[in-house]
Design an enzyme around this catalytic site. Structure first.
Site, mmCIF file in Angstrom:
data_model
loop_
_atom_site.group_PDB
_atom_site.id
_atom_site.type_symbol
_atom_site.label_atom_id
_atom_site.label_comp_id
_atom_site.label_asym_id
_atom_site.label_seq_id
_atom_site.Cartn_x
_atom_site.Cartn_y
_atom_site.Cartn_z
ATOM 1 N N ILE A 68 61.058 30.300 56.474
ATOM 2 C CA ILE A 68 59.725 30.859 56.216
ATOM 3 C C ILE A 68 59.140 29.972 55.110
ATOM 4 C CG2 ILE A 68 60.765 32.598 54.662
ATOM 5 C CD1 ILE A 68 58.425 34.445 55.230
ATOM 6 N N SER A 69 57.911 29.514 55.311
ATOM 7 C CA SER A 69 57.339 28.519 54.400
ATOM 8 C C SER A 69 57.174 29.067 52.985
ATOM 9 C CB SER A 69 55.971 28.069 54.918
ATOM 10 O OG SER A 69 56.073 27.647 56.259
#
Ligand code: SAH
Length: 212
Positions: free
Chosen positions: A58-59
Site C-alpha cells: 500500500i503506497s
C-alpha cells in the site's frame, strides 16, 4: 501513541507537501488502518508504504497525496486506477470522482479490495481482475488515469484510454526506482511533467515488465 494522534500528526506532515484542501480532507477521513493487515494496523498513520498480500504494498501516504492532487479531479469525472492493491487509493479516488474503475491482477487482492470498499459503503467503484490488455478499455475514455505500479515508459495503451484534456499519473523508470510523471493529453500532442522520484512495485504485463 494512539491511532488518532498518529493520524493528526500525519495530516500535519502531509499539509506541508499537499496543497489541495479536498485531497487532505479526504485523506483525513478514509481509515487507512482498515486497508492494511492486522499486524501493521498500529503503523497505519506512519508516512511509510506497508506490505499487503501477494508481496505488494500500500503506497506511502505522501505519495498518495501527491498523486491524487496531480489527478486534478472534478466530482463529475470517471477515472481509472491500475493496481487496486489494498483498495486504499481506490477509496480516495471514489471520494473525489463520480465513478472509479480499478483493475488488479491478483484475484486475492481484487477480493479483499471489493470487500473493504463495500463494507465502507462505496457505491461508485468497480474493481476488475486485470486481463491481458492493460487498463479497462471497455469503459474508456477516462478523464484521468492513475497507475500505482512502475512502468518502463508511458504506455500508449493508456494514452488511448484517456479523454482529450485527460491526465495520466504514472511512475516511470526501472523496476526498482521511478520518476512520477504526469501526462496531459491535448488534441494534437501530450505534455509531460516530472513530479519527482518515487519507488513502486513493478507494473506487470502489457505496457509493463514481464511476468514473474
Ligand atoms: N493502489 C494500491 C497500490 C498497490 S501496489 C494501494 O493503495 O494499495 C500496485 C498493484 O498493482 C499491485 O497490487 C499489483 O498486483 C498491481 N498490478 C501490477 N501490474 C498490474 C497490471 N498490469 N494490471 C493491474 N494491476 C497490476
Amino acid at each position: 501513541m494512539s491511532l488518532e494522534s498518529a493520524r493528526a500528526r500525519l495530516m500535519r506532515q502531509l499539509a506541508h507537501e499537499v496543497r489541495d484542501k479536498k485531497v487532505l480532507d479526504v485523506m483525513g477521513r478514509v481509515p487507512r488502518e482498515l486497508f492494511v493487515p492486522a499486524s501493521s494496523q498500529h503503523a497505519a498513520y506512519e508516512n511509510v508504504p506497508l506490505p499487503i498480500d501477494m508481496g505488494q504494498t500500500i503506497s506511502q501516504p505522501l505519495i498518495v497525496g501527491v498523486m491524487t492532487e496531480a489527478m486534478d479531479l472534478r466530482d463529475n469525472e470517471k477515472v481509472l486506477e491500475i493496481g487496486a492493491g489494498s483498495g486504499y487509493q481506490t477509496a480516495i479516488l471514489a471520494e473525489l470522482a463520480r465513478w472509479v474503475v480499478s483493475v488488479e491482477r491478483h484475484p486475492k487482492l481484487v477480493e479483499g479490495a471489493r470487500k473493504i470498499l463495500s463494507l465502507l459503503s462505496y457505491k461508485n467503484v468497480e474493481i476488475h481482475l486485470a486481463g491481458e490488455k492493460l487498463g479497462w478499455e471497455q469503459e474508456a475514455p477516462y478523464a484521468a488515469i492513475m497507475v500505482t505500479a512502475g512502468a518502463p515508459s508511458v504506455p500508449q495503451e493508456l494514452l488511448e484510454q484517456l479523454a482529450v484534456g485527460g491526465r495520466l499519473v504514472i511512475p516511470v523508470g526501472t523496476p526498482f526506482e521511478q520518476d512520477l510523471i504526469k501526462v496531459v493529453k491535448h488534441q494534437e500532442r501530450t505534455v509531460s511533467i516530472n513530479l519527482g522520484p518515487c519507488r513502486f512495485v513493478p507494473l506487470i504485463g502489457e505496457g509493463g515488465w514481464q511476468k514473474e
